[in-house]
Design an enzyme around this catalytic site. Structure first.
Site, PDB file in Angstrom:
ATOM      1  N   ARG A  19       0.854  -1.195   0.000  1.00 45.15           N
ATOM      2  CA  ARG A  19       0.000   0.000   0.000  1.00 45.15           C
ATOM      3  C   ARG A  19       0.888   1.242   0.000  1.00 45.15           C
ATOM      4  NH1 ARG A  19      -2.322  -0.037   6.288  1.00 45.15           N
ATOM      5  NH2 ARG A  19      -0.287  -0.040   7.256  1.00 45.15           N
ATOM      6  N   CYS A  44       3.494   8.258  -5.821  1.00 41.46           N
ATOM      7  CA  CYS A  44       4.250   9.493  -5.630  1.00 41.46           C
ATOM      8  C   CYS A  44       3.237  10.619  -5.528  1.00 41.46           C
ATOM      9  CB  CYS A  44       5.179   9.714  -6.817  1.00 41.46           C
ATOM     10  SG  CYS A  44       5.785  11.423  -6.869  1.00 41.46           S
ATOM     11  N   ASN A  90      -5.264   7.606   4.415  1.00 45.54           N
ATOM     12  CA  ASN A  90      -4.917   6.893   5.656  1.00 45.54           C
ATOM     13  C   ASN A  90      -3.459   7.169   5.986  1.00 45.54           C
ATOM     14  OD1 ASN A  90      -5.859   4.869   7.689  1.00 45.54           O
ATOM     15  ND2 ASN A  90      -4.001   3.851   6.981  1.00 45.54           N
ATOM     16  N   GLU A  91      -3.225   7.694   7.165  1.00 47.29           N
ATOM     17  CA  GLU A  91      -1.857   7.907   7.654  1.00 47.29           C
ATOM     18  C   GLU A  91      -0.950   8.467   6.545  1.00 47.29           C
ATOM     19  OE1 GLU A  91      -0.616   4.231   9.507  1.00 47.29           O
ATOM     20  OE2 GLU A  91      -1.575   4.811  11.385  1.00 47.29           O
ATOM     21  N   CYS A  99      11.726  10.867  -7.190  1.00 53.47           N
ATOM     22  CA  CYS A  99      11.676  10.614  -8.631  1.00 53.47           C
ATOM     23  C   CYS A  99      11.844  11.923  -9.399  1.00 53.47           C
ATOM     24  CB  CYS A  99      10.356   9.944  -8.995  1.00 53.47           C
ATOM     25  SG  CYS A  99       8.936  11.051  -8.911  1.00 53.47           S
ATOM     26  N   GLU A 131      -7.292   4.796  15.662  1.00 50.28           N
ATOM     27  CA  GLU A 131      -6.897   3.386  15.663  1.00 50.28           C
ATOM     28  C   GLU A 131      -6.118   3.066  16.933  1.00 50.28           C
ATOM     29  OE1 GLU A 131      -4.547   2.124  12.347  1.00 50.28           O
ATOM     30  OE2 GLU A 131      -5.758   3.225  10.910  1.00 50.28           O
TER      31      GLU A 131
END
Ligand code: GAL
Length: 670
Positions: free
Chosen positions: A117, A121, A155-156, A166, A312
């Site tokens: 996951r 970029c 998420n996070e 890159c 969480e």
């Protein structure tokens, strides 16, 4: 059964309880059982869709929201509210298979693959376009579903890929630098590019700080951290603006990770409606209760005055440490009350049902693999029932006894390479200053060094190495107008560009110290130096020695061993109407306790291993007491008041069992 939480409002009228729910991992018949068991457990909020992108958009431009609508309908029919997540933290394989350039690249030039996951970029226009398209479609399809109460974006952010190096990122970095500096000369000046012939003719020559033969330019590295923070924040605000346009008024949040170095959560908190955090203390680490308290103080502080939520935590174990210690019975409940003690209004978990496949199948959940027979289930339902009796807590707030100055740019700069000592790390410095507060049961706010500090009786400043003029002005005026500040060594060393303030360390704060810091002498790991205090005490110190020339300050302690014996180590200096205690070395724990406790204005003592936090709502106080030891502890309390959890009257002592919790509610006698 309808939810009592009015859509568009925050905080909710009850304590949120529930967690991440991943129905796409299960057949629909399990969904029905899930909702039944959620109700049994007292779950009132489910976070759905966090990693659902490849199920919501199985092929480019082909969307399927039907299954998720069915899940939302089911939850809603049982009165369970929903935090609707945007699925952008895990793009489907089809995206990177057809556009490999969306995959992030490490500083060493390795391009990651899909298969886990966070494989994107953040600068990729292709990723951004696809991400915003799924967010927009999701908002239009399900944003107005009656179950939805919160937006949980992504998420996070940045958790596995704090930076991408890159070519697309390089181009974006150059744009960011053009905007910040205007001309190559200004960039050269800020980066000290005269060093090692690093002078740039053109922005086009600038690269991200990729792997180089030896030390990279620290100012370039620092700017890259700022740039990456800004880039992720821009992705967040793009998503936020989209969902706000479709569902105005619905609160927007994302899940923080406590002291997470890559992102400046002061900035992030200002961009969202409420803060959430993920906390996974290690049950095998005796420092975990204190670290959790510090984490929760930070989350309360980054958006002061707005109640927050644990997004969480785990019921029993995580799956990602080499050995994943299980929380002993009672620990999950006690850890949950730690959050409530520090102004949380929600206790959510990763995740609802333990997975049967994938990398997290041995991560505990509210509903374990063995189902309702597992001991964790009894704890889950017990806590769920208990929380339903405590909605009044949501209206109360922590009253803090001290402030700790903290800034992310300082954290980034402090830990860059090529310093006198690599042992001076931000979290270690913070813990060192936080521990005496924790031991004295004094709650602290973390403050930006450039915010108004005037309400705080005590300010602690651990190694504020990177100091801006504005921050120095705030701290000086806080002291001048009567505040007490404890400043540690390695404060006021560089400006925003990581360039040294000349003329004695401390820069614009040096006149507060009461002596001149002429140089520094780090100690080896484990090495100690003795201190002799003016009042006759002896103690030891580690990590560091400032070499101080005495000045206007009173010398509280001197080095009593080693080559700098006789030099001042701790100074006290009256400055304006206030005073500064300057620590030129890292005092041991006992000396810190002796120094800080008298500055806290008579906090009643607590037995070792017991946490006490006060929340107030008008004249009503709630005294939270938590026993972090493995044995029963008698805790002295002021008589009067009722323990909300047992309904018993508080006497002069309260016997807290191992992992025990009490919340004593007191009202002034009428
Ligand atoms: C969090 C993450 C969750 C899950 C959890 C496991 O960092 O947001 O999706 O992976 O860790 O502890």
């Amino acid at each position: 059964m309808a939810s009592s939480w009015v859509r568009g409002s925050w905080p909710p009228p009850h304590i949120l309880y529930g967690g991440d729910y991943n129905p796409e991992q299960w057949p629909p018949e399990v969904w029905r059982e899930d909702v039944k068991l959620m109700t049994e457990a007292g779950v009132n909020l489910a976070t759905v869709g966090v990693f659902s992108w490849s199920w919501l958009e199985p092929a480019p431009g082909e969307f399927d929201f039907g299954w998720l609508r069915e899940v939302l309908d089911l939850l809603h029919s049982s009165g369970i509210d929903v935090a609707l997540a945007t699925p952008t933290a895990s793009p489907p394989p089809w995206l990177s298979a057809s556009h490999p350039e969306v995959l992030p690249v490490t500083a060493a030039g390795v391009r990651f693959s899909h298969g886990s996951r966070q494989h994107f970029c953040v600068h990729s226009p292709v990723y951004r376009r696809h991400a915003l398209r799924i967010v927009d479609r999701l908002a239009r399809e399900l944003g107005d579903h009656p179950a939805v109460r919160l937006w949980h974006l992504h998420n996070e952010y940045a958790c596995h890929v704090p930076a991408c190096y890159c070519d697309v990122s390089a181009a974006a970095f150059r744009d960011w630098l053009r905007h910040r500096y205007g001309t190559p000369d200004a960039l050269n000046e800020a980066w000290g590019a005269a060093f090692w012939s690093q002078r740039y003719r053109d922005f086009a020559e600038v690269l991200p700080p990729r792997v180089t033969p030896t030390h990279p330019n620290p100012a370039q590295q620092l700017d890259y951290q700022r740039f990456m923070n800004d880039s992720y924040l821009a992705e967040f605000t793009d998503e936020r603006d989209l969902v706000r346009a479709v569902t105005p008024g619905l609160p927007v949040t994302t899940n923080f990770m406590g002291f997470f170095k890559p992102l400046d959560y002061f900035q992030w908190a200002a961009a969202e409606d409420l803060c959430c955090t993920d906390n996974y203390p290690d049950p095998a680490d005796p420092a975990s209760p204190m670290l959790t308290a510090m984490h929760y103080d930070l989350i309360r502080s980054v958006k002061k005055g707005t109640p927050w939520t644990v997004m969480e935590q785990t019921t029993l174990r995580v799956n990602w440490r080499p050995v994943n210690a299980a929380k002993p019975p009672g620990e999950m409940r006690k850890g949950s009350y730690q959050a409530l003690a520090r102004d949380a209004v929600g206790l959510l978990f990763f995740q609802w049902r333990a997975a049967r496949a994938g990398a997290e199948k041995f991560h505990s959940a509210l509903l374990p693999h063995s189902g309702t027979a597992a001991p964790a289930w009894a704890e889950v339902t017990g806590l769920g029932a208990e929380l339903q009796t405590l909605p009044e807590l949501n209206a109360s707030r922590v009253a803090s006894a001290a402030a700790i100055a903290f800034s992310w740019p300082n954290w980034w700069a402090l830990e860059l390479g090529s310093k006198p000592s690599a042992e001076i790390q931000m979290l270690s410095q913070l813990r060192w200053m936080y521990r005496p507060l924790w031991e004295a049961a004094a709650t602290a706010d973390f403050v930006r060094p450039d915010e108004d500090l005037s309400g705080y009786p005590l300010l602690l400043v651990p190694s504020l190495y990177l100091l801006t003029e504005a921050e120095a002005t705030c701290i000086s005026s806080y002291v001048r107008s009567g505040g007490t500040a404890v400043l540690s060594f390695w404060t006021g060393i560089v400006n925003e560009s990581e360039q040294v303030y000349l003329g004695g360390y401390g820069g614009p704060l040096r006149e507060l110290f009461g002596g001149a810091v002429l140089d520094v002498a780090p100690l080896q790991p484990g090495e100690t130096v003795e201190l002799a205090w003016a009042d006759g005490r002896r103690s030891s110190a580690t990590h560091w020695q400032d070499i101080i020339e005495p000045g206007a300050g009173q010398v509280l302690a001197r080095y009593a061993s080693g080559p700098w014996a006789g030099r001042p180590a701790v100074l006290e200096h009256r400055y304006g109407d206030g005073r500064v205690i300057y620590l030129g070395t890292r005092l041991d724990q006992a000396a810190m306790r002796d120094l800080i406790a008298p500055l806290l204005g008579g906090q009643p003592p607590v037995p070792s291993g017991v946490e006490r936090v006060l929340r107030t709502a008008g004249p009503v106080t709630y005294e939270f007491l938590l026993n972090h030891t493995g044995t029963p502890v008698p805790v002295p309390t002021a008589p009067g008041g009722t323990d909300l959890l047992t309904g018993t009257e508080a006497g002069e002592h309260l016997n807290l069992p191992p992992a025990g919790v009490a919340i004593i509610r007191r009202e002034p006698a009428s």
